[in-house]
Design a protein around this motif. Sequence first.
Motif: not given
Length: 651
Positions: A579-581, A526-528, A469-470, A519-521
């Motif tokens: 882990q952000y996934f 948040v975006a997804t 998304t970045s 931070e990108d992750m």
Amino acid sequence: MDPQRDTTLYLPTSVKEMKLLGWERPDIILFSGDAYVDHPSFGAAVIGRTLQAAGYKVAIVPQPNWKDDLRDFRKFGAPRLFFGISPGAMDSMVNHYTAARRRRSDDAYTPGGRHGARPDYPTIVYSEILSELFPDTPLIIGGIEASLRRLSHYDYWQDRLRPSILADSKAHILVYGMGEKTVVEIARRLDAGESIDTMTDLRQTAVIRPSSEVPAAGSDSDIILNSYPDCIADKRRQAANFKHIEQQSNRMDGGVALWQDLGDGRAVKVNPMYPPMTTAEVDATFDLPYTRLPHPRYFGKTIPAYEMIRHSVCLHRGCFGGCAFCTISAHQGKFIASRSKESIMREVKAVTRMPDFKGYISDLGGPSANMYSLGGKDKSICARCLRPSCLHPAPCPNLDTDHSRLLDIYRSVDALPQVKKSFVGSGVRYDLSMHPTGSPATDSINRRYNEELITRHVSGRLKVAPEHTSPHVLSVMRKPSFDLFHKFKSIFDQVNHKAGLRQQLIPYFISSHPGCTEEDMAELAVATKGLDMHLEQVQDFTPTPMTVATEIYYSGVHPYTLQPIFTAVSPAEKLAQRQYFFWYDRTYRDPILKSLHRIGRPDLIPHLFPGGAPKGPNRFVREHPASTRRDKSGKTKQSGSRKGIDNPKRR
């Protein structure tokens, strides 16, 4: 004759089968790391059938046992012309190991999915055995493993820079890319009595030569790369090499030869590629008399990779997307080589005659599903072009994006009375079908393509690959803005609503890609989440040879600018991103909260966890073998593993 039982319909895999054909000795013997499936998706079958069509007697030894007394390597004796090694449709190390370097427990290209039927680096292992047993017989290596290792390359699994695979193997010639034309030329020249040692200028080959033959620096005809010892001493020199390697592998006219000194009195010479295959040449490959079945020796056994493509049809080769993590163009080339409609329809009809066909074509696709018949409007511009991608940073003004010919294929297939429905299972480049061309007619056709794709060719789930998304990560990836995904999702939702359908859009994403930070992750999560997506098809970046992303991972700089780019390298860094996934999984809540505080982004916490701890069961995230974003022709887009079982055509 029953093709599931009659071995005479296949290339012989044993002396008994050879005798049934009336042969005393093969002209050529191929060794394959995969099970023998007589289908145009499997490279060994393609090369074998191509040589057979050229008049040669070809035997094949699938998945030979390299641990016993080597009887599999001895059984046919020495061939009249040469041995060929095709280690598999998928890189052996991606096949064997996860992104975390853990050993996989299965192998989709082996009967029963059984693990352990091939060694690591089968190209090297098989060639060492054959050269020791038959030192006087020419040995040719090819396939994805050799193709991507034709020059010095970073090996993620050993965490070191390795020389050309020619330096480690005992082969005489390395054939890179799609090898039909090259391997037939080698066979004809050997058959005419020429020595293998004199074949130093064949297109689409790499050979070892004395260092004394390396042209002087500044040569107008060839490119002299930084030597292997210099690349070991300075990673930036390895990165600088890659710019030339990628540009030459994507040239329409084949470019010039590349030389790299190995530092031991030898050098590697990589000869230019052939021009893209013509439609007639591609048709000839796909129209060979394949049974489209596994060899009878596997009767009653399941080969997972075959099950996924048995009712599918590949429409073209090549990809002009140029994604930074992808190996398709390095192996198949940037320029699209499309089949004729007549050839495609012949294969579709052959699929409909299969006993187990129930009316559904599982995929009408390719490396990227919607690049069929596309290319430059003015080919003279393409002949001079060195851009690695026709789509990044923006679609080339010279690119023809008219999807009408592909629509015609879809409609013609669906018009067959035996076909209930045809699906597109390969990944779709929505940035290609949505690109405003300035031509009202083309834009109208492409809108119609998107509508028909969504309403008629989705089996409940449509796969697309925004990857991130970045904006700055997408720029390194050579992918379009995530805003375009939003627009496509809006079209997808509108078309589904209008048609009364409830289909899903399945996006693919990558963590730990060069340029990507925690931070990108976090922002990706948040975006997804804002799109109400619980991600399924995700991947931790795995460096594979011959990609821009791997060169950045290894060297820390971009090959085209030599400027530093951050990359997560350690297991802890990669896990922190991955882990952000899974923000929705309670297992990851506390680690994510700690990460957000550590990186100074606690402002994102209310967006991810507005109601406290995520609800739902804990989920065990399991990695599966990476696939090849098409392998219907030896295709390969390999870059790791996804959560969930992937289609091997995807990556």
